[in-house]
Design a protein around this motif. Structure first.
Motif, PDB file in Angstrom:
ATOM      1  N   ARG A 170       0.838  -1.191   0.000  1.00  0.00           N
ATOM      2  CA  ARG A 170       0.000   0.000   0.000  1.00  0.00           C
ATOM      3  C   ARG A 170       0.876   1.245   0.000  1.00  0.00           C
ATOM      4  O   ARG A 170       2.043   1.200   0.379  1.00  0.00           O
ATOM      5  CB  ARG A 170      -0.915  -0.002   1.228  1.00  0.00           C
ATOM      6  N   ALA A 171       0.327   2.352  -0.406  1.00  0.00           N
ATOM      7  CA  ALA A 171       1.058   3.620  -0.409  1.00  0.00           C
ATOM      8  C   ALA A 171       1.515   3.941   1.008  1.00  0.00           C
ATOM      9  O   ALA A 171       0.714   3.923   1.954  1.00  0.00           O
ATOM     10  CB  ALA A 171       0.182   4.742  -0.958  1.00  0.00           C
ATOM     11  N   ASP A 241      13.230   0.067   1.115  1.00  0.00           N
ATOM     12  CA  ASP A 241      12.799   1.055   0.123  1.00  0.00           C
ATOM     13  C   ASP A 241      13.939   1.896  -0.433  1.00  0.00           C
ATOM     14  O   ASP A 241      13.708   2.805  -1.241  1.00  0.00           O
ATOM     15  CB  ASP A 241      11.716   1.965   0.701  1.00  0.00           C
ATOM     16  N   ARG A 329       6.246   0.825  -7.080  1.00  0.00           N
ATOM     17  CA  ARG A 329       5.620   1.927  -6.329  1.00  0.00           C
ATOM     18  C   ARG A 329       6.323   3.257  -6.626  1.00  0.00           C
ATOM     19  O   ARG A 329       5.674   4.302  -6.763  1.00  0.00           O
ATOM     20  CB  ARG A 329       5.667   1.625  -4.826  1.00  0.00           C
ATOM     21  N   SER A 332       5.212   4.667  -9.904  1.00  0.00           N
ATOM     22  CA  SER A 332       3.839   5.159  -9.962  1.00  0.00           C
ATOM     23  C   SER A 332       3.645   6.521  -9.319  1.00  0.00           C
ATOM     24  O   SER A 332       2.606   7.153  -9.436  1.00  0.00           O
ATOM     25  CB  SER A 332       2.891   4.155  -9.273  1.00  0.00           C
ATOM     26  N   ARG A 333       4.667   6.992  -8.619  1.00  0.00           N
ATOM     27  CA  ARG A 333       4.559   8.294  -7.960  1.00  0.00           C
ATOM     28  C   ARG A 333       4.621   9.410  -9.004  1.00  0.00           C
ATOM     29  O   ARG A 333       5.406   9.345  -9.955  1.00  0.00           O
ATOM     30  CB  ARG A 333       5.671   8.474  -6.943  1.00  0.00           C
TER      31      ARG A 333
END
Length: 334
Positions: A170-171, A241, A329, A332-333
């Motif tokens: 999830r974000a 991350d 992720r 997609s930002r």
């Protein structure tokens, strides 16, 4: 006969039987000359080529056996099992040639320098050995080349790539995957045994006054193996991350592939000898660099530069999937 059978049989021929033939021949010559040499023979020369180290004559045949067969035996013990499992690569062919060349070098050197002392009254009269060493090096090169060409060509097949399916994140969700990666027990034992064996050989060579070339060779190999063992037996592998982190337990070396440099992540199956030429920090074809501690699963990261980084570790599928999730992720930002 299949290519697999031929590769194994030719390796045994050049790495086992050829050294045995060389050593048996050299020892036979030395034993035949034993009554003709002084009871104490020269085994060391100074920079001027003058004899300054001596041992009983009967020790020369023993040293020929120890060095002429001992090093090839270590090579065979660490290489032949992989060949029998079906692993392939130019490294296996090179190791067979190295075993033959090493045996030829030591056996020829010991035999020629022994024969040069036949008929002398005193070992101190022994002539310089430069000519004998030159012949020994030439013989070693010839034996290595012959052993190389006697073995069939071997092409390592890279393990099939299993593209990682990104984990669902999830974000803003944080996740970390970490594992300890260590060299398999067999390889670790082989490295420790090699360090001890070569270390003992180096000590014996220096204490007994063996030829500087051999003493220096064994000493240098011992230091290299010690450094290799200290820095490559175990690593921490972490995915977060910020990318992929691989750190030695000693803190060096430390490698990091930033998330911004990750083009893809996948799980692969690695053959250390066939694909990377051995264990540790290794380079391979296809712009691959790896920390290869054992055969089996590994994370392979494709970098944006086109290079690929590989680290062998358990649960590589999950590690690669999490890394792919972070990449997806980040992409997609806005």
């Amino acid at each position: 006969m299949t290519i697999t059978d031929r590769a194994v049989r030719r390796f045994v021929l050049v790495a086992v039987w050829l050294p045995i033939v060389l050593v048996v021949g050299g020892v036979a010559v030395q034993l035949a000359l034993l009554p003709q040499v002084p009871s104490t023979v020269a085994v060391h020369r100074n920079a001027a080529g003058e004899a300054d180290g001596f041992l009983p004559a009967w020790t020369q045949p023993l040293m020929t056996v120890a060095f002429g067969l001992g090093i090839p035996l270590l090579i065979v013990l660490t290489t032949l099992p992989g060949l029998r499992r079906g692993e392939r690569g130019a490294t296996y062919r090179l190791m067979g040639a190295t075993a033959a060349a090493t045996s030829a070098l030591t056996t020829t050197a010991f035999t020629l320098t022994f024969a040069m002392q036949a008929g002398l009254d005193r070992a101190s009269e022994a002539p310089a050995v430069w000519g004998a060493l030159a012949v020994s090096i030439a013989t070693s090169a010839a034996a290595g080349a012959a052993a190389w060409f006697l073995q069939p060509r071997q092409h390592a097949a890279h393990g099939a790539v299993a593209p990682a399916k990104p984990l669902s994140l999830r974000a803003g969700e944080r996740a970390v995957w970490a594992r300890a990666a260590s060299m398999n027990t067999g390889a670790a034992i082989a490295i420790v045994a090699a360090v001890l064996a070569i270390g003992v050989a180096a000590v014996v060579a220096w204490v007994t006054g063996a030829y500087p070339l051999l003493a220096g060779l064994f000493g240098g190999i011992t230091l290299v193996l010690l450094a290799f063992a200290a820095t490559t037996l175990a690593f921490h592998v972490r995915v977060d991350d910020t990318g992929l982190h691989v750190d030695s337990l000693l803190g060096f070396p430390r490698l990091h592939v930033p998330l911004t440099d990750v083009a893809s992540a996948a799980s692969v199956d690695v053959n250390p000898m066939g694909e990377f030429g051995g264990w540790g920090l290794r380079r391979s074809t296809g712009r691959r660099f790896g920390i290869v501690l054992r055969a089996g699963e590994a994370i392979e990261v494709g970098r944006r530069s086109g290079k690929r980084f590989v680290v062998t570790v358990d649960d590589a599928v999950t590690g690669a999937a999490l890394l792919e999730a972070f990449v997806a992720r980040a992409a997609s930002r806005p």
